[in-house]
Design a protein around this motif. Sequence first.
Motif, PDB file in Angstrom:
ATOM      1  N   VAL A  22      53.605 -26.536  45.727  1.00 37.17           N
ATOM      2  CA  VAL A  22      53.359 -25.423  46.648  1.00 37.17           C
ATOM      3  C   VAL A  22      52.884 -26.036  47.962  1.00 37.17           C
ATOM      4  O   VAL A  22      51.952 -26.840  47.969  1.00 37.17           O
ATOM      5  CB  VAL A  22      52.292 -24.454  46.098  1.00 37.17           C
ATOM      6  CG1 VAL A  22      51.981 -23.355  47.100  1.00 37.17           C
ATOM      7  CG2 VAL A  22      52.730 -23.863  44.767  1.00 37.17           C
ATOM      8  N   ASP A  23      53.532 -25.676  49.057  1.00 36.49           N
ATOM      9  CA  ASP A  23      53.177 -26.201  50.369  1.00 36.49           C
ATOM     10  C   ASP A  23      51.990 -25.415  50.921  1.00 36.49           C
ATOM     11  O   ASP A  23      52.120 -24.224  51.216  1.00 36.49           O
ATOM     12  CB  ASP A  23      54.371 -26.099  51.314  1.00 36.49           C
ATOM     13  CG  ASP A  23      54.117 -26.707  52.681  1.00 36.49           C
ATOM     14  OD1 ASP A  23      52.954 -27.048  52.998  1.00 36.49           O
ATOM     15  OD2 ASP A  23      55.089 -26.846  53.442  1.00 36.49           O
ATOM     16  N   PRO A  24      50.826 -26.049  51.080  1.00 35.25           N
ATOM     17  CA  PRO A  24      49.642 -25.319  51.550  1.00 35.25           C
ATOM     18  C   PRO A  24      49.766 -24.837  52.998  1.00 35.25           C
ATOM     19  O   PRO A  24      49.052 -23.923  53.400  1.00 35.25           O
ATOM     20  CB  PRO A  24      48.509 -26.336  51.420  1.00 35.25           C
ATOM     21  CG  PRO A  24      49.173 -27.664  51.403  1.00 35.25           C
ATOM     22  CD  PRO A  24      50.539 -27.444  50.819  1.00 35.25           C
ATOM     23  N   ASP A  25      50.697 -25.433  53.755  1.00 35.39           N
ATOM     24  CA  ASP A  25      50.863 -25.051  55.157  1.00 35.39           C
ATOM     25  C   ASP A  25      51.888 -23.932  55.358  1.00 35.39           C
ATOM     26  O   ASP A  25      52.057 -23.444  56.472  1.00 35.39           O
ATOM     27  CB  ASP A  25      51.261 -26.273  55.992  1.00 35.39           C
ATOM     28  CG  ASP A  25      50.179 -27.340  55.958  1.00 35.39           C
ATOM     29  OD1 ASP A  25      48.984 -26.969  55.968  1.00 35.39           O
ATOM     30  OD2 ASP A  25      50.526 -28.532  55.903  1.00 35.39           O
ATOM     31  N   MET A  26      52.583 -23.547  54.294  1.00 39.31           N
ATOM     32  CA  MET A  26      53.574 -22.490  54.401  1.00 39.31           C
ATOM     33  C   MET A  26      52.872 -21.127  54.476  1.00 39.31           C
ATOM     34  O   MET A  26      51.799 -20.944  53.918  1.00 39.31           O
ATOM     35  CB  MET A  26      54.514 -22.535  53.197  1.00 39.31           C
ATOM     36  CG  MET A  26      55.742 -21.674  53.335  1.00 39.31           C
ATOM     37  SD  MET A  26      56.976 -22.111  52.091  1.00 39.31           S
ATOM     38  CE  MET A  26      57.798 -23.441  52.933  1.00 39.31           C
ATOM     39  N   SER A  27      53.485 -20.192  55.160  1.00 39.00           N
ATOM     40  CA  SER A  27      52.914 -18.857  55.298  1.00 39.00           C
ATOM     41  C   SER A  27      52.741 -18.200  53.923  1.00 39.00           C
ATOM     42  O   SER A  27      53.620 -18.311  53.061  1.00 39.00           O
ATOM     43  CB  SER A  27      53.830 -17.981  56.155  1.00 39.00           C
ATOM     44  OG  SER A  27      53.435 -16.627  56.072  1.00 39.00           O
ATOM     45  N   VAL A  28      51.632 -17.502  53.745  1.00 40.06           N
ATOM     46  CA  VAL A  28      51.415 -16.791  52.483  1.00 40.06           C
ATOM     47  C   VAL A  28      52.389 -15.625  52.321  1.00 40.06           C
ATOM     48  O   VAL A  28      52.511 -15.074  51.228  1.00 40.06           O
ATOM     49  CB  VAL A  28      49.960 -16.284  52.357  1.00 40.06           C
ATOM     50  CG1 VAL A  28      48.996 -17.441  52.298  1.00 40.06           C
ATOM     51  CG2 VAL A  28      49.607 -15.330  53.478  1.00 40.06           C
ATOM     52  N   ASN A  29      53.104 -15.276  53.380  1.00 41.47           N
ATOM     53  CA  ASN A  29      54.098 -14.204  53.307  1.00 41.47           C
ATOM     54  C   ASN A  29      55.476 -14.723  52.931  1.00 41.47           C
ATOM     55  O   ASN A  29      56.372 -13.938  52.633  1.00 41.47           O
ATOM     56  CB  ASN A  29      54.167 -13.458  54.647  1.00 41.47           C
ATOM     57  CG  ASN A  29      52.866 -12.756  54.947  1.00 41.47           C
ATOM     58  OD1 ASN A  29      52.254 -12.177  54.064  1.00 41.47           O
ATOM     59  ND2 ASN A  29      52.423 -12.832  56.191  1.00 41.47           N
ATOM     60  N   ASP A  30      55.670 -16.036  52.931  1.00 36.32           N
ATOM     61  CA  ASP A  30      56.937 -16.647  52.558  1.00 36.32           C
ATOM     62  C   ASP A  30      57.040 -16.669  51.037  1.00 36.32           C
ATOM     63  O   ASP A  30      56.043 -16.901  50.343  1.00 36.32           O
ATOM     64  CB  ASP A  30      56.995 -18.076  53.112  1.00 36.32           C
ATOM     65  CG  ASP A  30      58.344 -18.720  52.925  1.00 36.32           C
ATOM     66  OD1 ASP A  30      58.660 -19.094  51.774  1.00 36.32           O
ATOM     67  OD2 ASP A  30      59.074 -18.840  53.914  1.00 36.32           O
ATOM     68  N   PRO A  31      58.227 -16.443  50.460  1.00 40.62           N
ATOM     69  CA  PRO A  31      58.364 -16.464  49.005  1.00 40.62           C
ATOM     70  C   PRO A  31      57.910 -17.781  48.363  1.00 40.62           C
ATOM     71  O   PRO A  31      57.429 -17.794  47.236  1.00 40.62           O
ATOM     72  CB  PRO A  31      59.860 -16.236  48.767  1.00 40.62           C
ATOM     73  CG  PRO A  31      60.331 -15.538  49.991  1.00 40.62           C
ATOM     74  CD  PRO A  31      59.480 -16.042  51.120  1.00 40.62           C
ATOM     75  N   HIS A  55      53.458 -19.767  43.573  1.00 41.56           N
ATOM     76  CA  HIS A  55      54.259 -19.381  44.732  1.00 41.56           C
ATOM     77  C   HIS A  55      54.199 -17.863  44.848  1.00 41.56           C
ATOM     78  O   HIS A  55      54.097 -17.163  43.838  1.00 41.56           O
ATOM     79  CB  HIS A  55      55.740 -19.779  44.542  1.00 41.56           C
ATOM     80  CG  HIS A  55      55.976 -21.247  44.565  1.00 41.56           C
ATOM     81  ND1 HIS A  55      56.317 -21.935  43.431  1.00 41.56           N
ATOM     82  CD2 HIS A  55      55.920 -22.144  45.578  1.00 41.56           C
ATOM     83  CE1 HIS A  55      56.477 -23.208  43.757  1.00 41.56           C
ATOM     84  NE2 HIS A  55      56.230 -23.365  45.038  1.00 41.56           N
ATOM     85  N   ARG A  56      54.279 -17.340  46.031  1.00 42.56           N
ATOM     86  CA  ARG A  56      54.273 -15.887  46.237  1.00 42.56           C
ATOM     87  C   ARG A  56      55.380 -15.247  45.386  1.00 42.56           C
ATOM     88  O   ARG A  56      55.151 -14.253  44.702  1.00 42.56           O
ATOM     89  CB  ARG A  56      54.462 -15.574  47.729  1.00 42.56           C
ATOM     90  CG  ARG A  56      54.757 -14.130  48.049  1.00 42.56           C
ATOM     91  CD  ARG A  56      53.590 -13.192  48.037  1.00 42.56           C
ATOM     92  NE  ARG A  56      52.465 -13.723  48.760  1.00 42.56           N
ATOM     93  CZ  ARG A  56      51.200 -13.397  48.491  1.00 42.56           C
ATOM     94  NH1 ARG A  56      50.930 -12.539  47.551  1.00 42.56           N
ATOM     95  NH2 ARG A  56      50.205 -13.915  49.159  1.00 42.56           N
TER      96      ARG A  56
END
Length: 146
Positions: A22-31, A55-56
């Motif tokens: 899980v990429d910690p820098d990715m938006s929490v709104n991204d799947p 992941h979301r």
Amino acid sequence: MSRLDEVGERDSWRCWLCDEPVDPDMSVNDPRGPSVDALSTAKKGAKGGQERLAHRACNTKKGAVKPVVPWAEHLFVVDPAPIIGVVEQLTRKGGRVAVARCPTEADATEAGTWLVDRISRLAPDLTVTTRIDSGGGGFLLSLTAP
């Protein structure tokens, strides 16, 4: 509820459902972005449980139903047991649980090694060992917990 970065660090930034990073820098709104899943092993309506990183999309797909943690596709297993159910049973009672049948001892060894590694991330406090028994033209893979 714990902060996302605390849960992420504890779970080594791996999704507890699909076991992918899980990429910690990715938006929490991204799947594929990070989210916290409150895994409740308590009875319905009881407070408590454990928070896990997901992941979301994995968290959303699971919804409020019991999660399914898949076996790796490269493994040659027949009649695999549901991983979450096995973990819950071994956590509650310990003992031994048959988890799959395999056509060769090498297949059973590979599946056992993968499963012990997967469970070490899924339930870090649960220590399991494998046992392989031959019979009926195949090999039975079992997990044992104290």
